[in-house]
Design an enzyme around this catalytic site. Structure first.
Site, short mmCIF file in Angstrom:
data_model
loop_
_atom_site.label_atom_id
_atom_site.label_comp_id
_atom_site.label_asym_id
_atom_site.label_seq_id
_atom_site.Cartn_x
_atom_site.Cartn_y
_atom_site.Cartn_z
CB SER A 109 -0.95 -0.07 1.20
OG SER A 109 -1.96 0.87 1.10
CG ASP A 159 -7.47 -2.06 -3.46
OD1 ASP A 159 -7.97 -1.22 -2.70
OD2 ASP A 159 -6.27 -2.41 -3.41
CG HIS A 190 -5.99 -1.90 0.23
ND1 HIS A 190 -5.54 -1.40 -0.97
CD2 HIS A 190 -5.17 -1.37 1.18
CE1 HIS A 190 -4.50 -0.60 -0.75
NE2 HIS A 190 -4.25 -0.57 0.55
#
Ligand code: MLT
Length: 212
Positions: A109, A159, A190
């Site tokens: 991320s 996501d 995610h």
């Protein structure tokens, strides 16, 4: 081992035996220098781990660079923080006696986004990268030379933070720069699942074997 180096709190775990590889572990928003150690061990149990904590705080949550909103990055801060992180990697490489040609980033991320920025701004610093749920950090004016740099992108079709088109654009711009990109899609969001960690492990093992 660990402590502070050039303003980065970090953990350093030496390699097993004579293993020459280092995984540079870059956590997501709200993580810290301990967050990705278990993932690192799942990806390569013999490599050294260099794991810095992001120096920006967003409501108390560590990050590697500032953002104006979710997915809207503060470009100037991102560029400055990327240079700072590159200096940290170079200093840690010297201090811990690491092989500078065998540093592989593993980012999740926000950590994947700064790893992508490291690839674009400091080509040659990383021998390769595993980017989990990455976005385009910025569009470079001139593509860097990432010839033959292997990059693994793992993305989630549903996501909520990273639109699929954004990951596709990242893959495209890395390819335009000459990188060898593998983009794998999961049906999930995610969060990272077991199967993709295994797929990333196999990809990394292959890349490492091919570069020894
Ligand atoms: C970022 O800010 O880097 C991305 O939005 C991902 C995240 O939330 O960390």
């Amino acid at each position: 081992m660990g402590g502070e180096l050039l303003g980065f709190e970090h953990r350093f775990v030496p390699a097993e035996g004579e293993d020459p590889n280092t995984l540079l572990l870059l956590h997501g928003t709200g993580g810290d220098e301990n967050a990705l150690l278990p993932l690192g061990r799942m990806l390569d149990e013999r490599a050294a781990f260099l794991s810095p904590r992001g120096r920006v705080l967003e409501n108390g949550a560590p990050r590697f660079f500032r953002r104006h909103a979710e997915g809207v990055f503060d470009h100037e801060d991102l560029v400055n923080r990327t240079h700072e992180l590159a200096e940290f990697v170079e200093a840690a490489t010297a201090d811990y006696g690491l092989d500078p040609g065998r540093i592989f980033a593993v980012g999740f991320s926000n950590g994947a986004n700064i790893a992508a920025s490291l690839l674009l701004l400091h080509p040659g610093l990383l021998a390769g990268a595993v980017l989990l749920r990455a976005m385009v950090p910025f569009e470079p004016e001139t593509p860097p030379d990432l010839s033959e740099t292997p990059v693994y992108l793992a993305a989630g079709r549903s996501d909520q933070l990273v639109p699929p088109g954004n990951t596709e654009r990242l893959a495209e711009l890395l390819r335009e720069a000459g990188a060898e990109v593998t983009l794998e899609w999961q049906s999930g969001g995610h969060n990272i699942g077991r199967a993709e960690v295994e797929a990333a492990h196999d990809w990394l093992a292959n890349v490492v074997a091919g570069t020894q």
